[in-house]
Design a protein around this motif. Structure first.
Motif, short mmCIF file in Angstrom:
data_model
loop_
_atom_site.label_atom_id
_atom_site.label_comp_id
_atom_site.label_asym_id
_atom_site.label_seq_id
_atom_site.Cartn_x
_atom_site.Cartn_y
_atom_site.Cartn_z
N ALA A 108 0.86 -1.19 0.21
CA ALA A 108 0.50 -0.14 0.43
C ALA A 108 1.20 1.36 0.03
O ALA A 108 0.42 1.67 -0.53
CB ALA A 108 -0.73 -0.11 1.02
N GLU A 112 -0.62 4.95 -0.80
CA GLU A 112 0.15 6.43 -0.07
C GLU A 112 0.31 7.35 -0.48
O GLU A 112 -0.06 8.45 -0.05
CB GLU A 112 -0.25 5.85 1.49
CG GLU A 112 -0.74 4.69 2.51
CD GLU A 112 -0.33 3.79 3.89
OE1 GLU A 112 0.90 4.98 3.91
OE2 GLU A 112 -0.19 2.91 3.96
N LYS A 117 -7.16 7.14 -2.81
CA LYS A 117 -8.08 6.65 -2.16
C LYS A 117 -7.88 5.30 -0.75
O LYS A 117 -7.43 4.81 -1.46
CB LYS A 117 -9.42 7.02 -2.53
CG LYS A 117 -9.49 8.68 -2.32
CD LYS A 117 -11.55 8.10 -2.25
CE LYS A 117 -11.74 8.60 -4.20
NZ LYS A 117 -13.19 8.08 -4.47
N ARG A 118 -8.45 5.53 0.44
CA ARG A 118 -8.40 4.28 1.59
C ARG A 118 -8.69 2.97 0.37
O ARG A 118 -8.52 1.99 0.12
CB ARG A 118 -8.97 4.36 2.36
CG ARG A 118 -8.17 3.61 3.22
CD ARG A 118 -8.27 4.43 4.97
NE ARG A 118 -7.94 5.52 5.16
CZ ARG A 118 -6.36 4.85 6.59
NH1 ARG A 118 -6.97 3.22 6.50
NH2 ARG A 118 -5.37 5.27 7.01
N SER A 119 -10.21 3.57 -0.50
CA SER A 119 -10.71 1.96 -0.63
C SER A 119 -10.26 1.60 -1.72
O SER A 119 -9.95 0.67 -1.99
CB SER A 119 -12.80 2.76 -1.16
OG SER A 119 -12.22 3.70 -1.71
N ILE A 121 -7.15 1.92 -2.64
CA ILE A 121 -5.44 0.71 -1.56
C ILE A 121 -6.38 0.01 -1.81
O ILE A 121 -5.45 -0.95 -1.99
CB ILE A 121 -4.65 2.08 -0.53
CG1 ILE A 121 -4.55 3.35 -1.47
CG2 ILE A 121 -3.90 0.78 -0.54
CD1 ILE A 121 -3.61 3.86 -0.35
N LYS A 122 -7.15 -0.71 -1.24
CA LYS A 122 -7.67 -1.91 -0.28
C LYS A 122 -7.34 -2.52 -1.80
O LYS A 122 -7.02 -3.90 -1.73
CB LYS A 122 -8.75 -1.72 0.32
CG LYS A 122 -8.83 -3.09 1.28
CD LYS A 122 -9.50 -2.86 2.05
CE LYS A 122 -10.22 -4.30 2.66
NZ LYS A 122 -11.21 -4.42 3.43
#
Lengths: 353, 214
Positions: A108, A112, A117-119, A121-122
């Motif tokens: 990640a 980062e 965006k976090r979603s 990235i996941k």
């Protein structure tokens, strides 16, 4: 395929000053095509590490230009350089993973820092973990992984930002042969899947043989030879490349056979000891039996070695040719006509290679 | 009576040490970071800044605390309005701990594998991202151990702070235990000091080991 992805033009890198001055790269020019796996091979200290580090400007050359996908990276600074670097993945001999982050966290990381965006990235990380086959190690820390697994994390991390180029700095040198093979397989896979241009440096012949399309041989900071792998390995043109090949390939004739060939100089009956080098299709032809039938010479095979470079066979054969001189000459002509390289080891010219 | 004295002194010690630890970390940690990244071949080479900073830090560390304590009295007075009492002691304690913290941080940060920083650079990380997302997280165990060492040192220094009326356990043991021949108070302050240092070090070591993923 013919589109140029990376171009180095007259790149020179010098370390130190005065008496400690070392010319690590001496006027290096290279063209690397889009989608190819380009290998740079050289002994340690030849400058290959400096070369690959110049490509993403971890080292700044004193002279010359490096262009990646039309962008001159040697001119970029600050933010623009960082943006361009995101399009160039890199993997390392010692993996260089963040020990404080899990497998997930490591992959990640580049996303980062790019502000993804976090979603997203996941989603991206999970698909990459799946790609490199580490789904069961998602929460493991690097210290809990084997070398091969660490390099898989390294590859996933390098691919996270969808790079166009992947630089491999001795990526398999710290791995055992079995693991090396699986990592090379993975590199080949991503090369084909994403039409990714891969530049790898190594001192391991097998790595080049296994996956590279094109190879450049570097010696003392200079590219001494480059071309398709089969060409360069089987028929090195320059003395420097030949010297290098000799140092890494087992084409050295065993001492015993060499001695024997020399002894044969004394014998009454005529004859020659010849080394035949072959590449590609000729390897599949029954040349030796044709030789015997057509020219009535006796053939004694002293040494044979066959190897494959990306499915192309290449190798060498050392034979005694016995019989009348004329017939031997004719037989040798015949071999040359078939596109084989001949080298007389005795009974004539001094061996050159 | 004895317990009240001890409790009060314990509180003063913890207050002096805690406050000066936090304050010195606030200044010392950034200094340590600057010291590291300005090294030649690090991410922001700046030989002049590095040299000047390093020299200042060395000067700060070469002054014995008891000298520093009195030498900076005018500065202390200017800064907090008084040069005596617990608050007056926090200033010299902090000043003496800053260079120590800077060196401790430097050592911890230099222990990080250079390759990891290089990998972050290759991925397009900025200097501040490398500091906050690579160097500090990677150095956490070393930083904890280092700051534990600073805290233990500060406890020792805080005993001298009694000289400016700073109070605390050291001051108590000198005034009561030594000057008034109160063996019991001397005994208890020593026991408490040993217990604090032991506890602190154990906590620091435990935490560092726990957070160490290497």
């Amino acid at each position: 395929m013919s589109q140029i992805m990376i171009e180095l033009a007259n790149v020179t890198k010098i370390f130190g000053q005065g008496e400690k001055r070392v010319v690590a790269l001496d006027n290096v020019s290279l063209k690397i095509k889009k989608g190819e796996i380009f290998g740079i091979i050289g002994l340690s200290g030849a400058g290959k590490s400096t070369l690959i580090r110049c490509i993403n400007k971890l080292e700044v050359p004193q002279a010359g230009t490096i262009t990646i996908a039309g962008q001159e990276i040697t001119r970029l600074k600050g933010k623009e350089l960082r943006k361009t670097r995101r399009k160039i993945g890199m993997i390392f001999q010692h993996f260089n993973l963040l020990s404080s982050r899990t497998v997930y966290g490591n992959i990640a990381f580049p996303l980062e820092i790019a502000g993804v965006k976090r979603s997203e990235i996941k989603e991206r990380v999970l698909s990459l973990i799946d790609l490199v086959g580490l789904s069961d190690k998602i929460s493991a820390y690097p210290a809990e992984l084997s070398g091969g697994q660490k390099q898989r994390v390294g590859i996933a991390r390098a691919l996270a930002s969808n790079p166009e180029v992947l630089l491999c700095d001795e990526a398999t040198s710290a791995l055992d042969p079995e693991t090396t093979k699986s990592i090379l397989g993975l590199l080949q896979d991503v090369n084909q899947r994403f039409n990714l241009t891969i530049v790898l440096i190594t001192h391991q012949m097998n790595v080049i043989k296994e996956i590279c399309d094109t190879v450049a041989v570097i010696e003392d900071g200079r590219i001494v030879e480059q071309g398709p792998v089969v060409e360069v390995f089987a028929r090195p043109r320059t003395p420097a490349a030949r010297r290098f090949m000799k140092s890494v390939l087992p084409t050295e004739i065993p001492a015993e056979i060499q001695e024997r060939a020399l002894r044969m100089d004394d014998r009454k009956q005529g004859g020659k000891t010849v080394r035949i080098s072959f590449v590609g299709d000729v390897a599949g032809e029954p040349v030796i039996s044709s030789l015997i039938q057509k020219f009535q010479v006796d053939v004694n095979i002293l040494y044979a070695n066959l190897d494959y470079i990306k499915n192309t066979p290449f190798g060498s054969l050392i034979i005694d040719l016995m019989g009348e001189n004329q017939k031997i000459e004719a037989a040798m002509e015949f071999l040359k006509d078939r596109g084989l390289e001949l080298e007389v080891l005795n009974g004539g010219v001094e061996p050159t290679a | 009576m004895v317990w009240n004295l001890l409790l009060r002194a314990l509180w003063e010690t913890l207050y002096m040490v805690g406050a000066s630890l936090v304050l010195s970390a606030l200044v010392g940690v950034p200094l340590g970071i600057v010291l590291v990244i300005t090294e030649p071949r690090h991410i922001k080479p700046a030989p002049l800044i590095h040299k000047v900073l390093s020299t200042i830090i060395n000067i700060g560390r070469s002054l014995p605390f008891i000298i520093l304590l009195v030498a900076i009295i005018p500065f202390t007075r200017w800064l907090v309005g008084t040069s005596i009492g617990t608050t007056g002691a926090i200033v010299p304690l902090t000043v003496s701990a800053i260079p120590f913290v800077a060196r401790v941080v430097e050592t911890a940060l230099l222990e990080i594998d250079r390759g990891v920083i290089e990998a972050a650079q290759a991925m397009g990380a900025s200097t501040s991202q490398i500091i906050t997302k690579v160097m500090i997280p990677e150095a956490v165990p070393g930083l904890i151990l280092g700051l534990t060492m600073v805290a233990v040192n500060l406890i020792g220094y805080s005993a001298m702070a009694g000289a400016v009326g700073g109070g605390g356990l050291g001051d108590l043991s000198i005034r009561y235990g030594y000057q008034r021949f109160r063996g019991d108070i001397m005994f208890f302050t020593v026991v408490i000091l040993v217990a604090i240092v032991q506890g602190l070090q154990s906590c620091g070591s435990w935490l560092a080991a726990r957070l160490n993923r290497r």
